[in-house]
Scaffold this active site. Sequence first.
Site, PDB file in Angstrom:
ATOM      1  N   ASP A 163      -5.937  -7.916  -6.796  1.00  0.00           N
ATOM      2  CA  ASP A 163      -5.514  -7.836  -5.390  1.00  0.00           C
ATOM      3  C   ASP A 163      -4.296  -6.935  -5.301  1.00  0.00           C
ATOM      4  OD1 ASP A 163      -7.491  -9.623  -4.462  1.00  0.00           O
ATOM      5  OD2 ASP A 163      -6.259 -11.336  -5.053  1.00  0.00           O
ATOM      6  N   LEU A 164      -4.414  -5.833  -4.599  1.00  0.00           N
ATOM      7  CA  LEU A 164      -3.365  -4.822  -4.551  1.00  0.00           C
ATOM      8  C   LEU A 164      -2.040  -5.407  -4.060  1.00  0.00           C
ATOM      9  CD1 LEU A 164      -2.668  -1.793  -4.860  1.00  0.00           C
ATOM     10  CD2 LEU A 164      -3.285  -1.510  -2.440  1.00  0.00           C
ATOM     11  N   ASP A 165      -0.997  -5.233  -4.875  1.00  0.00           N
ATOM     12  CA  ASP A 165       0.369  -5.638  -4.539  1.00  0.00           C
ATOM     13  C   ASP A 165       0.489  -7.127  -4.237  1.00  0.00           C
ATOM     14  OD1 ASP A 165       1.081  -2.963  -4.791  1.00  0.00           O
ATOM     15  OD2 ASP A 165       0.803  -2.549  -2.667  1.00  0.00           O
ATOM     16  N   GLU A 166      -0.341  -7.947  -4.888  1.00  0.00           N
ATOM     17  CA  GLU A 166      -0.341  -9.393  -4.642  1.00  0.00           C
ATOM     18  C   GLU A 166       0.057 -10.196  -5.870  1.00  0.00           C
ATOM     19  OE1 GLU A 166      -0.861 -11.072  -1.922  1.00  0.00           O
ATOM     20  OE2 GLU A 166      -1.819  -9.697  -0.513  1.00  0.00           O
ATOM     21  N   GLY A 211       0.803  -1.215   0.000  1.00  0.00           N
ATOM     22  CA  GLY A 211       0.000   0.000   0.000  1.00  0.00           C
ATOM     23  C   GLY A 211       0.835   1.264   0.000  1.00  0.00           C
TER      24      GLY A 211
END
EC number: 3.5.1.10
Length: 287
Positions: A228-231, A203
């Site tokens: 999926d954020l930063d996944e 994040g």
Amino acid sequence: MDRKTFNLTLTCKNRPGIVAAISNYIFETGGDIEDAQQFDDKNSGHFFMRVTFSCEKHDADIARLRAGFMPIVERFGLTWHLRSPLELRRVMIMVSKQDHCLVDLLYRWRIGELPMIISGIVSNHPRETYSNVDFGGIPFHHLPIDNTTKLAQEQKLWHLICETGTEMVVLARYMQVLSDDLSAKLSGWCINVHHSFLPGFKGAKPYHQAYARGVKLIGATAHFITSDLDEGPIIEQDVTRVCHSDAPDDLVRKGRDLERQVLARGLRYYLNDRVLINGTTAVVFAD
């Protein structure tokens, strides 16, 4: 005689005979294997391979090579790609206010380190933000965005991607979270650089998060985007040491160098057909 080079990448469920079939096919077509790397994932049961081979010019018709390879594709159920390195991919670079990754990519492109065609540069900031950057005639597109215009902005962006024939999108410190819809459309062909050694400190403001935890190492990560954020699957990472006397601004300064290097390496691996997605991870045949 003149020779032409090709990169063959493939993945399938592992079973005996795959390497033998591929090697024999290349031999029968008059090809010469110059480099071969493979990986057998024991957990998933999948096999991954990258082969570089060359053919004499009169044997090097890529349509014929692809057609002749189809029996092996059907026999082993391959997901595959055959490409000449001379067929440069069209890459769109997206950037926000910080331009250090953008400038680095442009430099590496100009000296031939990143073999690609830049289809455009997109920013949510106006052209004047980059007054010191030489775009050398590359089309620049200002697509401003706020909470009320996000959907419309992404529609314009998607239209631009399609219109320019873009094959790869690079988020070179583009500091906007893409919607789930756009992330899904770009899945597998959009690389982001995150200013953290993922999966830690996801994040916003990861360097400040790292400073608050008193870490002794900071890092940067190049990865594919997903909803999926930063996944997304990780392509490349690197770290550098920090100490108790470093302030958050020092971490940011040191991190900029990591971000440039990691993004450039990750993009170069992709452009040279060295990255294969393996579920939530990536197989990277480094050079």
